[in-house]
Design an enzyme around this catalytic site. Structure first.
Site, mmCIF file in Angstrom:
data_model
loop_
_atom_site.group_PDB
_atom_site.id
_atom_site.type_symbol
_atom_site.label_atom_id
_atom_site.label_comp_id
_atom_site.label_asym_id
_atom_site.label_seq_id
_atom_site.Cartn_x
_atom_site.Cartn_y
_atom_site.Cartn_z
ATOM 1 C CG HIS A 15 -15.696 -35.220 -53.262
ATOM 2 N ND1 HIS A 15 -15.853 -34.285 -52.271
ATOM 3 C CD2 HIS A 15 -16.039 -34.591 -54.417
ATOM 4 C CE1 HIS A 15 -16.279 -33.145 -52.806
ATOM 5 N NE2 HIS A 15 -16.393 -33.296 -54.098
ATOM 6 C CB CYS A 34 -21.758 -33.084 -55.681
ATOM 7 S SG CYS A 34 -21.191 -31.453 -56.152
ATOM 8 C CG HIS A 40 -17.031 -34.136 -58.775
ATOM 9 N ND1 HIS A 40 -18.110 -34.662 -58.107
ATOM 10 C CD2 HIS A 40 -16.598 -33.082 -58.037
ATOM 11 C CE1 HIS A 40 -18.337 -33.958 -57.025
ATOM 12 N NE2 HIS A 40 -17.434 -32.984 -56.941
ATOM 13 C CG HIS A 42 -13.046 -30.624 -56.050
ATOM 14 N ND1 HIS A 42 -13.709 -29.604 -56.694
ATOM 15 C CD2 HIS A 42 -14.008 -31.429 -55.538
ATOM 16 C CE1 HIS A 42 -15.004 -29.785 -56.580
ATOM 17 N NE2 HIS A 42 -15.230 -30.897 -55.887
ATOM 18 C CG ASP A 80 -1.568 -35.578 -54.334
ATOM 19 O OD1 ASP A 80 -2.493 -34.955 -54.915
ATOM 20 O OD2 ASP A 80 -0.432 -35.692 -54.816
ATOM 21 C CG HIS A 81 -2.953 -38.077 -57.619
ATOM 22 N ND1 HIS A 81 -2.292 -36.945 -57.224
ATOM 23 C CD2 HIS A 81 -3.090 -37.984 -58.954
ATOM 24 C CE1 HIS A 81 -2.032 -36.199 -58.289
ATOM 25 N NE2 HIS A 81 -2.504 -36.800 -59.353
ATOM 26 C CD GLU A 124 -15.729 -28.310 -53.069
ATOM 27 O OE1 GLU A 124 -16.037 -29.416 -52.607
ATOM 28 O OE2 GLU A 124 -16.545 -27.368 -53.167
HETATM 29 NI NI NI Z 1 -16.959 -31.760 -55.350
#
Ligand code: NI
Length: 134
Positions: A15, A34, A40, A42, A80-81, A124
């Site tokens: 995100h 961020c 980036h 998670h 996911d992904h 997270e």
């Molecule tokens: Ni983040």
């Protein structure tokens, strides 16, 4: 006899935190690293808690296979992904983990007939987690 069932699901997603209503400078101030334009990732852990009467015949609140099937479609296949910023649910919503937690809650809310959704908790990082209970 009520009981709670919690199941953990793992998924990875990226995100970028950016509010289109803010200036570029304000976005940098509010979101810091961020707000990096490349985003980036998670490794998220989502905990879904259902509450309900223990079925006297099965001895279960909810069949785990049913919960997993629902989570496959509505959580893992959806997130996911993925780049969260590109998803419809975040078209007008900053994909913070607060908002992701609420979105996961919304998706699971109507999924089960006998058990009801009590809570969603999303980790997270090892140090951050968010909870929503409606
Ligand atoms: Ni983040």
């Amino acid at each position: 006899m009520k009981a709670y069932l919690t199941r953990r699901y793992h998924f990875s997603a990226s995100h970028r935190l950016n509010n289109d209503a803010f200036s570029a400078e304000k976005n940098r101030v509010v979101y810091g690293k961020c707000n990096n334009p490349h985003g980036h990732g998670h490794n998220y852990v989502a905990e879904v808690t259902l509450c309900g009467e223990v079925d006297p015949a099965t001895g279960m609140v909810c069949n785990l296979a049913d919960l997993d099937m629902f989570a496959r479609t509505n959580l893992l296949d959806a997130f996911d992904h993925m780049n969260l910023n590109t998803l419809k649910c975040f078209a007008n919503l900053v994909p913070t983990t607060e908002n992701l937690t609420i979105e996961i809650f919304r998706r699971f809310q109507s999924g089960f007939s006998h058990a009801h959704l009590e809570r969603v908790r999303v980790e997270e990082t090892g140090n951050n987690s968010f909870e929503y209970a409606g």
